[in-house]
Design a protein around this motif. Structure first.
Motif, PDB file in Angstrom:
ATOM      1  N   GLN A 169     -64.550  59.221   6.783  1.00 52.98           N
ATOM      2  CA  GLN A 169     -63.118  58.990   6.961  1.00 52.98           C
ATOM      3  C   GLN A 169     -62.858  58.153   8.206  1.00 52.98           C
ATOM      4  O   GLN A 169     -62.029  57.237   8.193  1.00 52.98           O
ATOM      5  N   ALA A 170     -63.586  58.412   9.277  1.00 50.74           N
ATOM      6  CA  ALA A 170     -63.410  57.645  10.519  1.00 50.74           C
ATOM      7  C   ALA A 170     -63.779  56.178  10.311  1.00 50.74           C
ATOM      8  O   ALA A 170     -63.075  55.279  10.779  1.00 50.74           O
ATOM      9  N   VAL A 171     -64.867  55.927   9.603  1.00 54.38           N
ATOM     10  CA  VAL A 171     -65.296  54.548   9.349  1.00 54.38           C
ATOM     11  C   VAL A 171     -64.259  53.829   8.491  1.00 54.38           C
ATOM     12  O   VAL A 171     -63.891  52.682   8.770  1.00 54.38           O
ATOM     13  N   THR A 172     -63.758  54.495   7.483  1.00 59.03           N
ATOM     14  CA  THR A 172     -62.742  53.901   6.611  1.00 59.03           C
ATOM     15  C   THR A 172     -61.466  53.616   7.387  1.00 59.03           C
ATOM     16  O   THR A 172     -60.887  52.530   7.277  1.00 59.03           O
ATOM     17  N   SER A 173     -61.031  54.569   8.201  1.00 56.87           N
ATOM     18  CA  SER A 173     -59.820  54.378   9.002  1.00 56.87           C
ATOM     19  C   SER A 173     -59.985  53.199   9.946  1.00 56.87           C
ATOM     20  O   SER A 173     -59.073  52.376  10.107  1.00 56.87           O
ATOM     21  N   HIS A 174     -61.139  53.109  10.577  1.00 58.18           N
ATOM     22  CA  HIS A 174     -61.401  52.018  11.518  1.00 58.18           C
ATOM     23  C   HIS A 174     -61.313  50.671  10.801  1.00 58.18           C
ATOM     24  O   HIS A 174     -60.713  49.723  11.335  1.00 58.18           O
ATOM     25  N   ALA A 175     -61.863  50.582   9.621  1.00 59.73           N
ATOM     26  CA  ALA A 175     -61.827  49.326   8.863  1.00 59.73           C
ATOM     27  C   ALA A 175     -60.398  48.952   8.479  1.00 59.73           C
ATOM     28  O   ALA A 175     -59.995  47.790   8.612  1.00 59.73           O
ATOM     29  N   VAL A 176     -59.624  49.921   8.029  1.00 63.19           N
ATOM     30  CA  VAL A 176     -58.235  49.665   7.629  1.00 63.19           C
ATOM     31  C   VAL A 176     -57.422  49.203   8.834  1.00 63.19           C
ATOM     32  O   VAL A 176     -56.659  48.228   8.753  1.00 63.19           O
ATOM     33  N   ILE A 177     -57.605  49.862   9.960  1.00 58.81           N
ATOM     34  CA  ILE A 177     -56.865  49.489  11.169  1.00 58.81           C
ATOM     35  C   ILE A 177     -57.284  48.093  11.635  1.00 58.81           C
ATOM     36  O   ILE A 177     -56.438  47.282  12.009  1.00 58.81           O
ATOM     37  N   GLY A 178     -58.564  47.798  11.575  1.00 58.72           N
ATOM     38  CA  GLY A 178     -59.036  46.469  11.961  1.00 58.72           C
ATOM     39  C   GLY A 178     -58.445  45.377  11.079  1.00 58.72           C
ATOM     40  O   GLY A 178     -58.043  44.308  11.577  1.00 58.72           O
ATOM     41  N   GLN A 179     -58.371  45.626   9.796  1.00 61.94           N
ATOM     42  CA  GLN A 179     -57.787  44.649   8.878  1.00 61.94           C
ATOM     43  C   GLN A 179     -56.294  44.480   9.148  1.00 61.94           C
ATOM     44  O   GLN A 179     -55.762  43.364   9.091  1.00 61.94           O
ATOM     45  N   ALA A 180     -55.619  45.581   9.450  1.00 66.01           N
ATOM     46  CA  ALA A 180     -54.185  45.515   9.742  1.00 66.01           C
ATOM     47  C   ALA A 180     -53.935  44.749  11.038  1.00 66.01           C
ATOM     48  O   ALA A 180     -52.952  44.012  11.142  1.00 66.01           O
ATOM     49  N   ILE A 181     -54.814  44.906  12.012  1.00 65.88           N
ATOM     50  CA  ILE A 181     -54.692  44.124  13.249  1.00 65.88           C
ATOM     51  C   ILE A 181     -54.757  42.640  12.906  1.00 65.88           C
ATOM     52  O   ILE A 181     -53.962  41.844  13.409  1.00 65.88           O
ATOM     53  N   GLY A 182     -55.673  42.270  12.032  1.00 61.04           N
ATOM     54  CA  GLY A 182     -55.778  40.877  11.598  1.00 61.04           C
ATOM     55  C   GLY A 182     -54.515  40.397  10.901  1.00 61.04           C
ATOM     56  O   GLY A 182     -54.063  39.267  11.120  1.00 61.04           O
ATOM     57  N   ARG A 192     -51.441  46.593  19.947  1.00 60.33           N
ATOM     58  CA  ARG A 192     -50.289  47.262  20.570  1.00 60.33           C
ATOM     59  C   ARG A 192     -49.114  47.357  19.601  1.00 60.33           C
ATOM     60  O   ARG A 192     -48.391  48.354  19.591  1.00 60.33           O
ATOM     61  N   VAL A 193     -48.933  46.314  18.809  1.00 68.53           N
ATOM     62  CA  VAL A 193     -47.846  46.326  17.819  1.00 68.53           C
ATOM     63  C   VAL A 193     -48.047  47.486  16.849  1.00 68.53           C
ATOM     64  O   VAL A 193     -47.117  48.266  16.597  1.00 68.53           O
ATOM     65  N   LEU A 194     -49.239  47.611  16.302  1.00 67.96           N
ATOM     66  CA  LEU A 194     -49.499  48.711  15.365  1.00 67.96           C
ATOM     67  C   LEU A 194     -49.272  50.062  16.030  1.00 67.96           C
ATOM     68  O   LEU A 194     -48.655  50.954  15.453  1.00 67.96           O
ATOM     69  N   ARG A 195     -49.779  50.204  17.233  1.00 71.01           N
ATOM     70  CA  ARG A 195     -49.632  51.466  17.958  1.00 71.01           C
ATOM     71  C   ARG A 195     -48.159  51.774  18.210  1.00 71.01           C
ATOM     72  O   ARG A 195     -47.705  52.900  18.008  1.00 71.01           O
ATOM     73  N   ASP A 196     -47.398  50.754  18.634  1.00 71.52           N
ATOM     74  CA  ASP A 196     -45.974  50.955  18.898  1.00 71.52           C
ATOM     75  C   ASP A 196     -45.218  51.350  17.635  1.00 71.52           C
ATOM     76  O   ASP A 196     -44.376  52.254  17.672  1.00 71.52           O
ATOM     77  N   VAL A 197     -45.498  50.665  16.539  1.00 77.75           N
ATOM     78  CA  VAL A 197     -44.826  51.003  15.272  1.00 77.75           C
ATOM     79  C   VAL A 197     -45.142  52.442  14.896  1.00 77.75           C
ATOM     80  O   VAL A 197     -44.251  53.207  14.502  1.00 77.75           O
ATOM     81  N   SER A 198     -46.390  52.825  15.042  1.00 79.08           N
ATOM     82  CA  SER A 198     -46.798  54.191  14.735  1.00 79.08           C
ATOM     83  C   SER A 198     -46.032  55.199  15.587  1.00 79.08           C
ATOM     84  O   SER A 198     -45.486  56.180  15.070  1.00 79.08           O
ATOM     85  N   GLN A 199     -45.986  54.958  16.883  1.00 80.03           N
ATOM     86  CA  GLN A 199     -45.323  55.894  17.793  1.00 80.03           C
ATOM     87  C   GLN A 199     -43.814  55.928  17.581  1.00 80.03           C
ATOM     88  O   GLN A 199     -43.208  57.001  17.558  1.00 80.03           O
ATOM     89  N   ARG A 200     -43.205  54.784  17.413  1.00 83.34           N
ATOM     90  CA  ARG A 200     -41.738  54.723  17.307  1.00 83.34           C
ATOM     91  C   ARG A 200     -41.214  55.229  15.968  1.00 83.34           C
ATOM     92  O   ARG A 200     -40.041  55.599  15.864  1.00 83.34           O
ATOM     93  N   THR A 201     -42.068  55.212  14.937  1.00 85.74           N
ATOM     94  CA  THR A 201     -41.640  55.726  13.629  1.00 85.74           C
ATOM     95  C   THR A 201     -42.227  57.111  13.338  1.00 85.74           C
ATOM     96  O   THR A 201     -41.977  57.675  12.281  1.00 85.74           O
ATOM     97  N   ASN A 202     -43.013  57.616  14.291  1.00 87.51           N
ATOM     98  CA  ASN A 202     -43.672  58.912  14.120  1.00 87.51           C
ATOM     99  C   ASN A 202     -44.483  58.938  12.820  1.00 87.51           C
ATOM    100  O   ASN A 202     -44.400  59.869  12.023  1.00 87.51           O
ATOM    101  N   THR A 203     -45.263  57.863  12.616  1.00 88.76           N
ATOM    102  CA  THR A 203     -46.104  57.713  11.434  1.00 88.76           C
ATOM    103  C   THR A 203     -47.539  57.531  11.907  1.00 88.76           C
ATOM    104  O   THR A 203     -47.777  56.810  12.873  1.00 88.76           O
ATOM    105  N   LYS A 204     -48.470  58.176  11.238  1.00 90.58           N
ATOM    106  CA  LYS A 204     -49.870  58.044  11.646  1.00 90.58           C
ATOM    107  C   LYS A 204     -50.286  56.577  11.642  1.00 90.58           C
ATOM    108  O   LYS A 204     -49.879  55.805  10.777  1.00 90.58           O
ATOM    109  N   LEU A 205     -51.108  56.227  12.619  1.00 86.96           N
ATOM    110  CA  LEU A 205     -51.559  54.845  12.767  1.00 86.96           C
ATOM    111  C   LEU A 205     -52.225  54.327  11.497  1.00 86.96           C
ATOM    112  O   LEU A 205     -51.960  53.210  11.058  1.00 86.96           O
TER     113      LEU A 205
END
Length: 111
Positions: free
Chosen positions: A37-50, A65-78
């Motif tokens: 699950q960690a490897v899959t999450s890392h890949a998805v987050i990396g692709q989203a950064i791109g 930072r954009v992804l992190r901010d959106v996650s925090q401000r919408t209270n949605t998991k990264l």
């Protein structure tokens, strides 16, 4: 080395009962599932950064930072935000709160 593997390498060998073996087996299965699950999450987050990098024409650190901010401000998991951003990059709509925060975060990065 972490966890069970390290314990196995430094601990003396002991014979386990059938119950002990079953317990060890279940712990290894659980750890393997968490790692997958960690490897899959890392890949998805990396692709989203791109995707954010391309959408906002901002550097990779800012896209993170954009992804992190959106996650925090919408209270949605990264990972969930990352999945939504990837779908958005393929033509799907983002949930309204995420769309608004994504635009705001990209604007903040460009300023």
């Amino acid at each position: 080395m972490h966890g069970l593997l390290q314990d196995l390498l430094v601990a003396p060998l002991t014979l386990l009962s059938a119950t002990g073996l079953a317990t060890e087996h279940e712990q290894l299965r659980t750890e393997a599932a968490r790692l997958r699950q960690a490897v899959t999450s890392h890949a998805v987050i990396g692709q989203a950064i791109g995707a954010v990098l391309a959408m906002g024409r901002i550097p990779p650190e800012e896209a993170w930072r954009v992804l992190r901010d959106v996650s925090q401000r919408t209270n949605t998991k990264l990972r969930t935000v990352a999945e939504h951003v990837l779908k958005h990059a393929q033509g799907a709509a983002l949930p309204d709160p995420e769309q608004l925060e994504l635009q705001r975060a990209i604007t903040r990065c460009r300023s």
